[in-house]
Scaffold this motif. Structure first.
Motif, PDB file in Angstrom:
ATOM      1  N   TRP A   1      11.479  11.613   2.345  1.00 52.90           N
ATOM      2  CA  TRP A   1      11.659  11.882   0.781  1.00 52.90           C
ATOM      3  C   TRP A   1      10.647  12.757   0.169  1.00 52.90           C
ATOM      4  N   LEU A   2       9.232  12.495   0.784  1.00 49.45           N
ATOM      5  CA  LEU A   2       8.456  13.685   0.349  1.00 49.45           C
ATOM      6  C   LEU A   2       8.729  15.207   0.536  1.00 49.45           C
ATOM      7  N   GLY A   3       9.268  15.314   1.809  1.00 47.69           N
ATOM      8  CA  GLY A   3       9.493  16.510   2.322  1.00 47.69           C
ATOM      9  C   GLY A   3      10.704  17.095   1.580  1.00 47.69           C
TER      10      GLY A   3
ATOM     11  N   GLU B   1       1.198  12.380   2.967  1.00 44.69           N
ATOM     12  CA  GLU B   1       2.164  11.672   3.867  1.00 44.69           C
ATOM     13  C   GLU B   1       1.546  10.239   4.143  1.00 44.69           C
ATOM     14  N   GLN B   2       0.333  10.083   3.700  1.00 45.05           N
ATOM     15  CA  GLN B   2      -0.555   8.903   4.252  1.00 45.05           C
ATOM     16  C   GLN B   2       0.161   7.677   3.801  1.00 45.05           C
TER      17      GLN B   2
ATOM     18  N   HIS C   1      -1.812  15.965   8.262  1.00 53.21           N
ATOM     19  CA  HIS C   1      -1.850  15.879   9.706  1.00 53.21           C
ATOM     20  C   HIS C   1      -0.494  15.450  10.299  1.00 53.21           C
ATOM     21  N   ASP C   2       0.545  15.764   9.578  1.00 52.22           N
ATOM     22  CA  ASP C   2       2.028  15.466   9.926  1.00 52.22           C
ATOM     23  C   ASP C   2       2.964  16.724  10.364  1.00 52.22           C
TER      24      ASP C   2
ATOM     25  N   SER D   1       0.908  -1.257  -0.018  1.00 51.82           N
ATOM     26  CA  SER D   1       0.054  -0.066  -0.014  1.00 51.82           C
ATOM     27  C   SER D   1       0.790   1.150   0.134  1.00 51.82           C
ATOM     28  N   GLY D   2       2.022   1.256   0.667  1.00 51.20           N
ATOM     29  CA  GLY D   2       2.995   2.381   0.741  1.00 51.20           C
ATOM     30  C   GLY D   2       3.499   2.484  -0.935  1.00 51.20           C
TER      31      GLY D   2
END
Ligand SMILES: Nc1ncnc2c1ncn2[C@@H]1O[C@H](COP(=O)(O)OP(=O)(O)OP(=O)(O)O)[C@@H](O)[C@H]1O
Length: 209
Positions: A170-172, A160-161, A190-191, A135-136
């Motif tokens: 990585w996303l940041g 971030e889900q 929500h992070d 899922s990730g």
């Protein structure tokens, strides 16, 4: 005015206002995070911004043009990931990105897709079908579909889900690079750590009574 400008936004579900009198701007090369508890209206604002929900009142413009998801000129400017994506079951991760890169007229789709697969950490899973991804990994592929489009505005709902710690890092980094290339970013999250790293300013929504 360049960037995204939201003025006096009001949105109703049936006759209940969930957003009222909301105004903010997202300038090119900056990121604004939408914060607030579950049900505060973050997704509703994002839907209005991408043109998939119609505000009862207010104006939303991108680089001076009213947003409308049916307008090809606006669609060329906006990359968005609001929901989980439905993938074609018989196209691999690489084939999904390749299809999108070609659909958006990228001049060198193979190089773009190779680079993106490494960037999102899916190089080893490039030839797997969506059903065999975790899922990730599917979430990473969904995020990659936003990064394969041309864009001056990136709109993400809780990006971030389902990402692991390395994935959020990585996303940041990816979102900071997006800002450096001039993209305006609006994201709900929500992070707190992601918000701290990426957002230049925040807009906090409170559920309306
Ligand atoms: N299609 C709909 N019809 C009626 N009410 C809706 C609809 N979609 C959302 N709402 C309501 O609007 C309010 C705002 O919902 P929204 O999904 O925008 O909140 P959110 O801040 O994104 O929440 P979360 O943090 O849980 O994702 C909630 O009270 C929700 O129940």
């Amino acid at each position: 005015m360049t960037g995204l400008v939201v003025e006096d936004l009001r949105h109703l579900y049936a006759d209940r206002a969930v957003i009222d009198g909301l105004s903010f701007t997202v300038e090119p090369g900056t990121a604004v995070a939408l914060l607030g508890p579950n049900g505060a209206g973050k997704t509703t604002v994002l839907r209005c911004v991408v043109g998939s929900a119609e505000p009862a009142e207010g104006t939303i413009t991108l680089n001076g043009v009213a947003v409308d998801e049916r307008d090809p000129a606006i669609r060329r400017e906006v990359a968005t990931l609001l929901d989980d994506l439905d993938f074609f079951p018989d196209l691999s991760a690489a084939e999904h990105l390749d299809l999108l890169a070609r659909a958006h007229g990228n001049g060198d789709p193979e190089a773009l897709v190779d680079e993106l697969l490494v960037d999102v950490g899916l190089a080893a899973a490039a030839n797997q079908l969506p059903g065999s991804l975790s899922s990730g990994q599917r979430r990473r592929l969904a995020l990659a579909t936003a990064f394969v489009r041309p864009r001056s505005l990136l709109v993400l709902d809780e990006p971030e889900q389902r990402l692991d710690t390395a994935g959020v890092r990585w996303l940041g980094e990816r979102l900071i690079a997006e800002k450096e290339s001039g993209t305006a970013i609006l994201f709900a999250s929500h992070d707190p750590e992601l918000v701290e790293i990426v957002a230049d300013s925040t807009v906090t929504l409170d559920p309306l009574p």
